[in-house]
Design a protein around this motif. Structure first.
Motif, PDB file in Angstrom:
ATOM      1  N   GLY A  48       0.696  -1.627  -0.143  1.00  0.00           N
ATOM      2  CA  GLY A  48      -0.017  -0.135  -0.554  1.00  0.00           C
ATOM      3  C   GLY A  48       0.817   0.916   0.237  1.00  0.00           C
ATOM      4  N   ILE A  49       0.540   2.967  -0.949  1.00  0.00           N
ATOM      5  CA  ILE A  49       1.116   3.672  -1.075  1.00  0.00           C
ATOM      6  C   ILE A  49       0.388   4.565  -0.528  1.00  0.00           C
ATOM      7  N   PHE A  50       0.822   5.358   0.703  1.00  0.00           N
ATOM      8  CA  PHE A  50      -0.209   6.467   1.310  1.00  0.00           C
ATOM      9  C   PHE A  50       0.862   7.668   0.788  1.00  0.00           C
ATOM     10  N   TYR A  51       0.045   9.079   0.145  1.00  0.00           N
ATOM     11  CA  TYR A  51       0.514   9.854  -0.455  1.00  0.00           C
ATOM     12  C   TYR A  51       0.043  10.993  -0.121  1.00  0.00           C
ATOM     13  N   ASN A  52       1.005  12.003   0.428  1.00  0.00           N
ATOM     14  CA  ASN A  52       0.293  13.509   0.981  1.00  0.00           C
ATOM     15  C   ASN A  52       1.054  14.532   0.581  1.00  0.00           C
ATOM     16  N   SER A  53       0.047  15.635   0.203  1.00  0.00           N
ATOM     17  CA  SER A  53       1.226  16.713   0.409  1.00  0.00           C
ATOM     18  C   SER A  53      -0.342  18.338  -0.112  1.00  0.00           C
ATOM     19  N   ASN A  54       0.798  19.475   0.212  1.00  0.00           N
ATOM     20  CA  ASN A  54      -0.018  20.537   0.420  1.00  0.00           C
ATOM     21  C   ASN A  54      -0.221  21.550  -0.405  1.00  0.00           C
ATOM     22  N   GLN A  55      -0.438  20.670  -2.056  1.00  0.00           N
ATOM     23  CA  GLN A  55      -0.652  20.353  -3.091  1.00  0.00           C
ATOM     24  C   GLN A  55      -0.912  19.641  -3.700  1.00  0.00           C
ATOM     25  N   MET A 521      16.107  31.121 -13.479  1.00  0.00           N
ATOM     26  CA  MET A 521      14.921  31.018 -12.920  1.00  0.00           C
ATOM     27  C   MET A 521      14.478  31.257 -11.578  1.00  0.00           C
ATOM     28  N   GLY A 522      15.558  30.948 -11.182  1.00  0.00           N
ATOM     29  CA  GLY A 522      16.095  31.328  -9.822  1.00  0.00           C
ATOM     30  C   GLY A 522      16.838  30.060  -8.534  1.00  0.00           C
ATOM     31  N   LYS A 523      16.692  30.268  -7.502  1.00  0.00           N
ATOM     32  CA  LYS A 523      17.147  29.161  -6.629  1.00  0.00           C
ATOM     33  C   LYS A 523      15.940  28.195  -5.570  1.00  0.00           C
ATOM     34  N   THR A 524      16.375  27.111  -5.801  1.00  0.00           N
ATOM     35  CA  THR A 524      15.546  25.459  -5.538  1.00  0.00           C
ATOM     36  C   THR A 524      16.143  24.954  -4.465  1.00  0.00           C
ATOM     37  N   SER A 525      15.985  24.724  -3.278  1.00  0.00           N
ATOM     38  CA  SER A 525      16.185  23.482  -2.367  1.00  0.00           C
ATOM     39  C   SER A 525      15.375  22.914  -1.912  1.00  0.00           C
ATOM     40  N   VAL A 526      16.220  21.063  -2.375  1.00  0.00           N
ATOM     41  CA  VAL A 526      15.475  20.265  -1.519  1.00  0.00           C
ATOM     42  C   VAL A 526      16.334  19.528  -0.625  1.00  0.00           C
ATOM     43  N   THR A 527      15.271  19.052   0.328  1.00  0.00           N
ATOM     44  CA  THR A 527      15.637  18.785   1.547  1.00  0.00           C
ATOM     45  C   THR A 527      14.818  16.423   1.903  1.00  0.00           C
ATOM     46  N   ASN A 528      15.825  15.653   2.144  1.00  0.00           N
ATOM     47  CA  ASN A 528      14.992  14.574   1.992  1.00  0.00           C
ATOM     48  C   ASN A 528      15.234  13.644   2.873  1.00  0.00           C
ATOM     49  N   LEU A 529      14.091  13.286   3.656  1.00  0.00           N
ATOM     50  CA  LEU A 529      14.379  12.356   4.520  1.00  0.00           C
ATOM     51  C   LEU A 529      14.071  10.796   3.888  1.00  0.00           C
ATOM     52  N   ARG A 530      14.932   9.602   4.635  1.00  0.00           N
ATOM     53  CA  ARG A 530      13.191   8.471   3.979  1.00  0.00           C
ATOM     54  C   ARG A 530      14.181   7.676   5.092  1.00  0.00           C
ATOM     55  N   PRO A 555      10.727  28.674  -6.349  1.00  0.00           N
ATOM     56  CA  PRO A 555      10.772  29.845  -6.281  1.00  0.00           C
ATOM     57  C   PRO A 555       9.442  30.568  -5.906  1.00  0.00           C
ATOM     58  N   THR A 556       8.646  29.554  -5.986  1.00  0.00           N
ATOM     59  CA  THR A 556       7.387  30.513  -6.379  1.00  0.00           C
ATOM     60  C   THR A 556       6.578  29.596  -5.480  1.00  0.00           C
ATOM     61  N   ASP A 557       6.435  28.947  -4.289  1.00  0.00           N
ATOM     62  CA  ASP A 557       6.307  28.124  -2.992  1.00  0.00           C
ATOM     63  C   ASP A 557       6.771  27.887  -2.106  1.00  0.00           C
ATOM     64  N   ASN A 558       6.361  26.769  -1.158  1.00  0.00           N
ATOM     65  CA  ASN A 558       7.044  26.011  -0.666  1.00  0.00           C
ATOM     66  C   ASN A 558       5.641  24.119  -1.266  1.00  0.00           C
ATOM     67  N   ARG A 559       6.680  23.253  -1.228  1.00  0.00           N
ATOM     68  CA  ARG A 559       6.082  22.056  -1.091  1.00  0.00           C
ATOM     69  C   ARG A 559       6.840  20.925  -0.344  1.00  0.00           C
ATOM     70  N   ASN A 560       5.330  20.294   0.007  1.00  0.00           N
ATOM     71  CA  ASN A 560       6.030  19.474   0.925  1.00  0.00           C
ATOM     72  C   ASN A 560       5.126  17.778   0.610  1.00  0.00           C
TER      73      ASN A 560
END
Length: 572
Positions: A48-55, A521-530, A555-560
């Protein structure tokens, strides 16, 4: 006999082959009563795969997968069964001409192998090649020189057009095929036939803008090989395909000279194509040399494959060898390809392809591998000279008369060095670099913005403590890209820790990574915890849990994003 009655023809022919081979073999009943009569084995799994995002990204919040395989055997008879079921696709509001959930059975007795349910078979690249179908098939592989395969089933299910943009309407398509081969020590020969036809009345009329028409296809193929010398072998394959693009078209009285046309009812929408491939392979000492020629006519199609390239001619040369007491392995190939075989396209293209792969085992501690490939493509615009002479528009696109050259180069080198190989301490260092370069030249000039370069690098260090069942890996990754006039770079560290507990039955893995990207286009950062956990219970049950948490700063928003995968597998 017209192929309007083809289903009966193919089934009768397949039955004849099956009967001949079955009657020609003596059933060995001597094994009955010896050994364990009845055996059951296999495995089942559920995930089973559960997925959740703020968008809202259009992904299902929960998806499950049920898979399994079961092998039931009784003396020399076995019955492998496999299935795959999921709710993936249930949220789709449009129809597809195939099923995502599948069940297949593969009964086998000695050299007779059956296939039933949702299965796939492959006869050759030009006929039936991995297309999923619902029906049945058989492979007969006795000890003698003869080999036979046959299939019959539904390739596409009837799918009505419901007005949805993404719906793929389709007529019900039934396919039949067989392959007969004869193999000897010095030579082999084979014949393949594949036939597929759509049922015109299986769905309601489809709007013309959908460009969906009922089709019919017959493919005949001959193949063979001959061992000229002990180390020299030649092989060749020829295929001819008759494709009726619309079964509603008028029937023609004439018979074309094409081999497939001798058996297929010819219509005004029927086309015929050919494909040919021949090769020569020579082995000596620890080296091999091979040359191959392939030509596929423009428009060549088969309903037994999902995708097919056509209208090209290939000539390839490949060789491989080992040197320095097998420490160095080299493989090299070069090829030439051109299209527009009938001189019908507005633009013709030809390209050369070359690649080199090398592996050097310098010692038990040091291994170096490298590869290089070069793809050069020439595109020539064929412009009517009078269109140029009579052109009164001085502002039109003058690049239409230019010759284009595209150069694509790829290189990779990997160095792996074992720093320590002790019982209580193991250390490993790995360095990897990859380069990809693509440039476009117009009349021999590479203009600004017509080149792209990709640099990728990785350095990783692994520390292993076998006595404690611990492995720690640290890495630094970097990428620099130039795409046209835009530059971008990405870099970041990675840490991964693996540890086993409870007599190696509990395996844990924790990782973290961070990377930063800079572009126009700007600066993007990604933090990955597993985190990954797996537990083996009584050697047959395996429970696993995987958790991934992403934090993306755009650059436009933050995504979790949070993804949790959990499941269980059982083998018996």
């Amino acid at each position: 006999m017209p192929f309007l009655k083809a289903p009966k023809f193919w089934l009768t022919l397949s039955f004849i082959f099956f009967t001949v081979f079955s009657s020609a073999q003596t059933v060995d009943l001597g094994t009955l009563g010896k050994g364990k009569a009845f055996k059951v084995g296999g495995g089942v799994s559920s995930n089973g795969i559960f997925y959740n995002s703020n968008q809202a990204l259009g992904r299902q919040p929960f998806t499950y997968f049920l898979q399994g395989n079961l092998n039931i055997s009784f003396y020399q008879f076995s019955m492998p069964i496999s299935y795959s079921y999921s709710n993936q696709g249930e949220q789709l509001n449009y129809n597809l001409p195939f099923n995502l959930n599948r069940l297949s059975l593969h009964p086998k007795y000695k050299w007779v192998q059956g296939h039933m349910g949702s299965v796939a078979m492959s006869f050759s690249p030009y006929t039936l090649n991995g297309h999923q179908f619902t029906g049945g098939g058989v492979d007969l592989t006795p000890n003698g020189p003869w080999k036979v395969s046959a299939m019959a089933g539904r390739l596409l299910k009837a799918t009505e057009f419901d007005g949805e943009e993404q719906t793929i309407p389709a007529f019900q398509r039934i396919g039949y095929g067989f392959k007969v081969g004869f193999e000897q020590e010095k030579y082999s020969a084979g014949v393949i036939a594949f036939y597929a036809k759509d049922d015109i009345n299986s769905i309601a009329p489809v709007p013309n803008e959908q460009e969906i028409a009922p089709k019919e296809n017959l493919v005949l193929s001959l193949e063979g090989s001959y061992k000229i010398l002990e180390n020299l072998q030649a092989n060749a394959t020829y295929a001819t395909s008759g494709m009726t693009q619309d079964l509603r078209a008028d029937v023609l009285d004439s018979r074309p000279s094409n081999l497939a046309g001798l058996f297929l009812r010819d219509r005004t929408s029927t086309e015929y194509f050919d494909a040919f491939r021949a090769g020569l392979d020579y082995n000596f000492d620890k080296s091999t040399v091979g040359v191959a020629y392939e030509r596929i006519a423009p428009g060549y199609q088969t309903l037994g494959a999902y995708f097919f390239n056509n209208d090209f001619e290939n000539i390839t040369l490949n060789t491989s060898t080992v040197l320095f007491d097998t420490k160095l392995s080299l493989a090299f190939n070069i090829g030439y390809q051109r299209d527009d075989l009938k001189n019908q396209k507005e633009r013709s293209m030809n390209r050369t392809v070359g690649s080199l792969n090398a592996t050097y085992n310098a010692s038990e501690l040091l291994t170096i591998t490298g590869s290089y490939s070069n793809f050069t493509t020439f595109t020539n615009a064929k412009v009517n000279q009078f269109e140029v002479i009579n052109d009164d528009n001085l502002l039109d696109d003058q690049y239409d008369v230019l010759d284009y050259k595209q150069l694509s180069q790829n290189a990779n080198i990997n160095v792996n060095y074992i720093l320590s190989k002790k019982e209580n301490l193991q250390q490993n260092l790995n360095v990897n670099y990859a380069l990809a370069d693509v440039s476009n030249a117009e009349d021999g000039v590479v203009r600004l913005g017509n080149a792209s370069t990709f640099h990728n690098g990785n350095v990783s260090y692994t520390l292993g403590l076998p006595n404690r069942n611990i492995n720690i890996t640290t890495a630094l990754n970097g990428t620099t890209n130039t795409i046209g006039a835009e530059n971008s770079s990405t870099w970041g560290p990675t840490l991964n820790v693996n540890n086993k507990f409870l007599e190696n039955t509990l395996n844990t893995n924790f990782g973290a990574s961070y990377n930063v990207s800079n572009s126009n286009m700007g600066k993007t950062s990604v933090t990955n915890l597993r985190a990954n956990l797996s537990y083996v219970f009584k050697e047959k049950h395996n429970f696993h849990l995987n958790i991934i948490q992403l934090f993306k700063s755009l650059p436009t928003d933050n995504r979790n994003e949070l993804t949790i995968t959990f499941g269980h597998s059982y083998s018996f």
